[in-house]
Design an enzyme around this catalytic site. Structure first.
Site, PDB file in Angstrom:
ATOM      1  N   HIS A  32      38.637  -2.669 -25.287  1.00 50.19           N
ATOM      2  CA  HIS A  32      37.801  -3.812 -24.930  1.00 50.19           C
ATOM      3  C   HIS A  32      38.437  -5.098 -25.454  1.00 50.19           C
ATOM      4  O   HIS A  32      38.247  -5.452 -26.619  1.00 50.19           O
ATOM      5  CB  HIS A  32      36.401  -3.647 -25.516  1.00 50.19           C
ATOM      6  CG  HIS A  32      35.685  -2.423 -25.035  1.00 50.19           C
ATOM      7  ND1 HIS A  32      36.024  -1.148 -25.454  1.00 50.19           N
ATOM      8  CD2 HIS A  32      34.647  -2.284 -24.168  1.00 50.19           C
ATOM      9  CE1 HIS A  32      35.221  -0.270 -24.864  1.00 50.19           C
ATOM     10  NE2 HIS A  32      34.386  -0.921 -24.082  1.00 50.19           N
ATOM     11  N   HIS A 476       2.181  16.440 -30.156  1.00 47.06           N
ATOM     12  CA  HIS A 476       2.519  16.280 -31.565  1.00 47.06           C
ATOM     13  C   HIS A 476       3.083  17.557 -32.192  1.00 47.06           C
ATOM     14  O   HIS A 476       3.394  17.569 -33.377  1.00 47.06           O
ATOM     15  CB  HIS A 476       1.286  15.824 -32.347  1.00 47.06           C
ATOM     16  CG  HIS A 476       0.969  14.372 -32.167  1.00 47.06           C
ATOM     17  ND1 HIS A 476       0.777  13.803 -30.931  1.00 47.06           N
ATOM     18  CD2 HIS A 476       0.825  13.373 -33.076  1.00 47.06           C
ATOM     19  CE1 HIS A 476       0.517  12.511 -31.081  1.00 47.06           C
ATOM     20  NE2 HIS A 476       0.549  12.234 -32.373  1.00 47.06           N
TER      21      HIS A 476
END
Length: 666
Positions: A32, A476
């Site tokens: 990059h 949960h």
């Protein structure tokens, strides 16, 4: 080149950072180049004008911290490490960017490359970890600094991009930092208006400055990202504000000087030979590839000033030890991450036949026993301290302006909490614990993974461990989370069967320095088993063997973890009444057991003996242990909402079903 004035040396240094970056990306044909070209001036100012570090001793504890959150721009920091004199970052390393065996991986990797303060690349997490680093500095300063002795006194910096700011974790972490008024935390935003796909305006329209001001941050603006004096003035102003963290928005041009400047094409691919040549021409660069001009090398070499910083701190520490001998010993111990040699004696012990206890409650008792001998054990939960039992009694609260407290209120920010835990650990001296329900490991998993990659001993207290949670239902009940956590290389996942195993599990967490430990703890009460620290610390051990007087070995081995160990023991008794000899093995930690030698593993899981695994969670991890001829009593579906006793019965976690399953494979 131009005459060697101070200003020209500075600009030449900035362009050296830039050209080293684009040369390395071009040599690798991968990387990059855009961000280093645009962000080099701000990085130069921070490293050359402000950052206190010693390249000869990268782990010097009093250094300032710097994290390149935009980790894809890794050549930016590699260039800085080389130019400032880190011995391991050679020119050869830069020439072999992204290649096997060199110190220049595609994204910065803590431990792999000396001089880095964190592993970055997954956007948002680098900056989020600096929140933990800033918390650690404030905590240790409040605890140990004395008048005239600022032994913990450093700033924490991060350079981040638009992608960092867009990730959800940024919102969690920035809000927490603003609330805590972490005034020595400074973020520099590489504000180039471009991201990988397109211009940022096509993906966002928020007012970032207003957002951060609403969080409680100071926000400064540098309109010209190439103006070194303007950047320097902004950092000075940020340093002067001790009551707020600061975001400095630096307006830059991605791919500055290149034919792709200002476009997304500058982001993630080499410029090409022609593009590199045009870029160097625009920068006025007349040197061959990978050249560091002599005046730049002399100007940026930080070895002498870095050693001066460290020598001054060492002198201060010597005077501190002389003035406060006991505190001096304590500081040395916490920085060395010392664990008491008599840890097993310090930990609570529970009698067989005593009152049944949830392992989360046992963990709470262990935490408070450890807090008395580990002065920097600190942390908290994602608004669940009462449920996770992570409160340190009489430990005080870590609050804005009152940083000596050991109990942190992270709020419902699981990801931000775990990233802060990584930062607390990376800073050094702090032993962080973070807690939530096991099912919400989904929210913090990326930070758990970075704990492992960075080999950070963060302790994750994950409670409500199975369908035994009961009435809260499948949303949960963590049916699938343990398989996910167990798949992370280098992590230890420990699901203790009772209070005694929980104490041993905490000892394992404190003694394991090469990665995180997840303690998977029950909400429901579990019977107390005989204390066997040595067995637990080997990952698995024989809890109950067959009656040796019969002269017959085990016909089947029942392997279980957590609450299901008690079920396995009851099932072994039932099988014995029907003439079947069963051995019961508790396996609290697969990773540790897997690391034992073959002789020990065979002594626990006898080769050739049929095996049945029992765990009220996903079956997947257990196939390794039962083999093709064995069986697993586990979960193939999500749970349901009902009392735990009903759920265990309905889903087959009963003595009757274990006996039936054993008979089926025999």
């Amino acid at each position: 080149m131009s005459e060697n004035t101070p200003q020209n040396v500075e600009q030449l240094s900035v362009n050296t950072i830039r050209t080293l970056a684009i040369d390395a990306v071009q040599a690798a044909n991968s990387g990059h180049p855009g961000a280093p070209l645009g962000a080099a001036p701000m990085a130069y100012v921070v490293w050359q004008k402000f950052l206190r570090f010693n390249p000869q001793h990268p782990e010097w504890p009093a250094r300032d911290r710097f994290v390149l959150s935009a980790g894809h721009a890794s050549m930016l920091i590699y260039s800085l490490l080389h130019l400032t004199g880190y011995p391991e970052m050679t020119l050869d390393d830069l020439k072999n960017f992204r290649q096997w065996g060199y110190h220049t991986p595609g994204h910065p990797e803590f431990f792999h490359t000396k001089g880095l303060d964190a592993t970055t690349g997954p956007l948002g997490q680098g900056a989020a970890m600096t929140v933990g680093m800033a918390m650690a500095e404030q905590f240790l300063a409040a605890k140990y600094n004395r008048e005239g002795f600022p032994i913990f006194d450093n700033y924490t910096y991060s350079i981040l991009g638009d992608g960092d700011l867009q990730e959800g974790i940024n919102h969690e972490s920035a809000a927490l930092a603003g609330h805590l008024k972490l005034g020595k935390l400074i973020w520099l935003h590489d504000d180039n208006s471009v991201q990988l796909d397109t211009a940022t305006l096509k993906a966002e329209s928020e007012d970032t400055a207003a957002r951060f001001r609403a969080y409680g941050w100071e926000v400064l603006r540098v309109q010209d990202g190439n103006n070194l004096a303007e950047i320097e003035a902004a950092v000075q102003q940020a340093q002067a504000n001790k009551d707020q963290p600061t975001l400095i928005q630096v307006k830059t041009v991605i791919g500055f000087g290149s034919p792709r400047a200002g476009t997304s094409k500058a982001h993630g691919e080499p410029l090409g030979e022609e593009g590199v040549a045009e870029t160097k021409k625009a920068l006025g660069w007349e040197y061959p590839p990978f050249t560091v001009p002599d005046e730049v090398r002399q100007h940026m070499d930080a070895a002498q000033r870095g050693q001066g910083f460290e020598d001054a701190w060492n002198k201060l520490m010597d005077e501190y030890r002389a003035s406060f001998p006991e505190l001096g010993k304590e500081v040395d111990a916490v920085l060395a991450r010392e664990v008491p040699a008599n840890l097993a004696e310090i930990l609570p012990s529970y009698e067989v036949g005593g009152k049944a206890m949830a392992t989360r409650n046992a963990s709470g008792e262990v935490i408070n026993a450890l807090a008395k001998v580990l002065p920097t054990l600190m942390g908290g939960s994602a608004d669940l301290s009462g449920s996770t039992k992570t409160t340190i009694k009489d430990g005080g609260e870590f609050l804005p302006g009152s940083y000596q407290g050991r109990n942190v209120y992270f709020g419902v920010r699981e990801f931000g909490m775990a990233a802060a835990g990584n930062g607390l650990s990376l800073y050094g001296g702090v032993r962080p614990l973070v807690g939530t329900f096991a099912v919400f490991a989904d929210y913090l998993k990326p930070a758990f993974r970075l704990s492992a990659i960075q080999m950070q001993p963060v302790t994750y207290v994950l409670t409500h461990d199975s369908i035994g949670l009961g009435e809260d239902g499948p949303t949960h009940q963590p049916v699938d989370q343990l398989a996910m956590l167990r798949s992370v290389p280098g992590a230890h996942v420990i699901r203790p069967a009772d209070a005694n195993e929980t104490a041993a599990a905490w000892a394992m967490a404190l003694e394991y320095e090469k990665g995180p430990t997840a303690l998977i703890l029950s909400r429901q009460d579990l019977p107390i088993l005989p204390r066997n620290h040595a067995g637990v610390k080997k990952g698995a051990y024989v809890v109950k063997d067959t009656d040796s007087t019969s002269g017959e070995g085990a016909q089947v081995i029942l392997i279980a973890s957590g609450s299901e160990v008690s079920l396995a023991l009851d099932s072994a008794d039932a099988l014995a009444r029907e003439g079947v000899n069963a051995r019961v093995v508790s396996m609290p930690c697969m990773e540790v057991f897997r690391a034992q030698d073959q002789a020990y593993r065979d002594s626990v899981l006898t080769p050739g003996t049929k095996r049945v695994a029992i765990e009220a969670l996903a079956k997947m991890p257990w196939y390794e242990w039962v083999g093709s001829g064995g069986a697993i009593i586990g979960m193939d579906t999500f749970g349901a909402s009902a009392p735990a006793k009903v759920l265990f019965e309905k889903f087959g976690f009963s003595v009757e079903n274990v006996v039936k399953t054993v008979k089926g494979i025999l």
